[in-house]
Design an enzyme around this catalytic site. Sequence first.
Site: not given
Ligand code: GP9
Ligand code: MN
Length: 421
Positions: A82, A256, A197
């Site tokens: 992210t 992302d 996620h």
């Molecule tokens: C956490 C979220 C996730 O705040 O933005 O991040 P990631 O695990 O996808 O790098």
């Molecule tokens: Mn992410």
Amino acid sequence: DSSDITEVINFTQSQYAKPNPEYFGAGKGRNVIYLHLESMQNFLINYNLNGEEVTPFLNSLTRDSNTFYFDNFFHQTAQGKTADAEFMLENSLFGLPQGSAFTNKGLNTYQAAPAILGQQGYTSAVFHGNTKSFWNRDEIYKSFGYNKFFDSSYYDMKPENVENYGMKDKPFFKESIPMLSDLKQPFYSKFIMLSNHYPYPIDEEDASIGPHTTGDKSVDSYFQTARYSDEAIKEFFDYLKESGLYDNSIIVMYGDHYGISENHNSAMETVLGKEVTPAVSADLQKVPLFIHVPGVKGGTMHQYGGQIDLMPTLLHLLGIDTKNYVQFGTDLLSPEHRNIVPFRNGNFVTPTVTSVNEKYYDTKTGEPLEKTEEMQQEREFVQQQLQLSDRVVNGDLLRFYTPENFKPVDRSNYDYTNEDQ
Ligand code: GP9
Ligand code: MN
């Protein structure tokens, strides 16, 4: 030192793609709303699961008359996930080959989008339902010049609103609207979503389609969380329309990074109904990109590009020329845009060639190709681009160069303490 930055500037200036007059300033003075589509891969768009669309709302945007949908757009993230995606779209600099620039280079000098736009009268804000220190955001956002950061302390984190890393997308958007509406316009804003996620847990009452049937648990539920996020985005658009913000805002939505890693290739073969070859694996790094610009005719765009290209594309739509900035991407809408997508490990994709671990494949058919001189040159170009970007970030080189009409960011002007806590 400053001779290093000269070499960088020579390179980025020689790569500069001048704006397309048809689109330059087409969104001038509009608000900007970024939706960070967590783990959303492009194969979900128009995918059919048991005769049902997984992302019906995003699918409908591929046919929206004021929206560009880019169907050859790739994530370029590495370990920073992210944070790497955010880093690229705020700076048009690559994330680092190891670790994350967000964590390790938070105090660097940047000429980031919030700062550039802040000097043009924009207010900037990030909305995210997780604690502000995650990925060191509360430090690096100051260096980017973000005015406001609404983290989880601004949301009602009661158990039914929360899953996995933080706020579920639906209550997140719902509670964000009053805070967004209170911002002074024009604003530059980013909503970082969370529900889709890994490992894709979902409460039964939030699941409006059944899981996939590959037998791989996280792959199967990925389709359900993606559907939930799609519904949340639709609700958000409805709020924007009700509040009147929709007609005055550019809305940019980007995936992302991948949601399904290579560890799940055998389940992905079931999902796609074909073998996951190296070229298919590279193709799976496509993420959706949508850009809604009020009053501008959109359509499906086939140029090849990646997250590094987003910032110059957006700034040109806003009527801000990027020529004097150190940026490694080029405007996707420019006729001079270069159709080559470097990945962080030196692999790359063009409309004709996919390079994986120094082997070459036909991008369209996946068939192996004999290496040519042109492929070698592309490979060297990619290496050079990544190395120069790393030099900027590792050496904090933007300290030595202030673009014309740009005021360096003073970090002490920014503080994200929630006064109501
Ligand atoms: C956490 C979220 C996730 O705040 O933005 O991040 P990631 O695990 O996808 O790098
Ligand atoms: Mn992410």
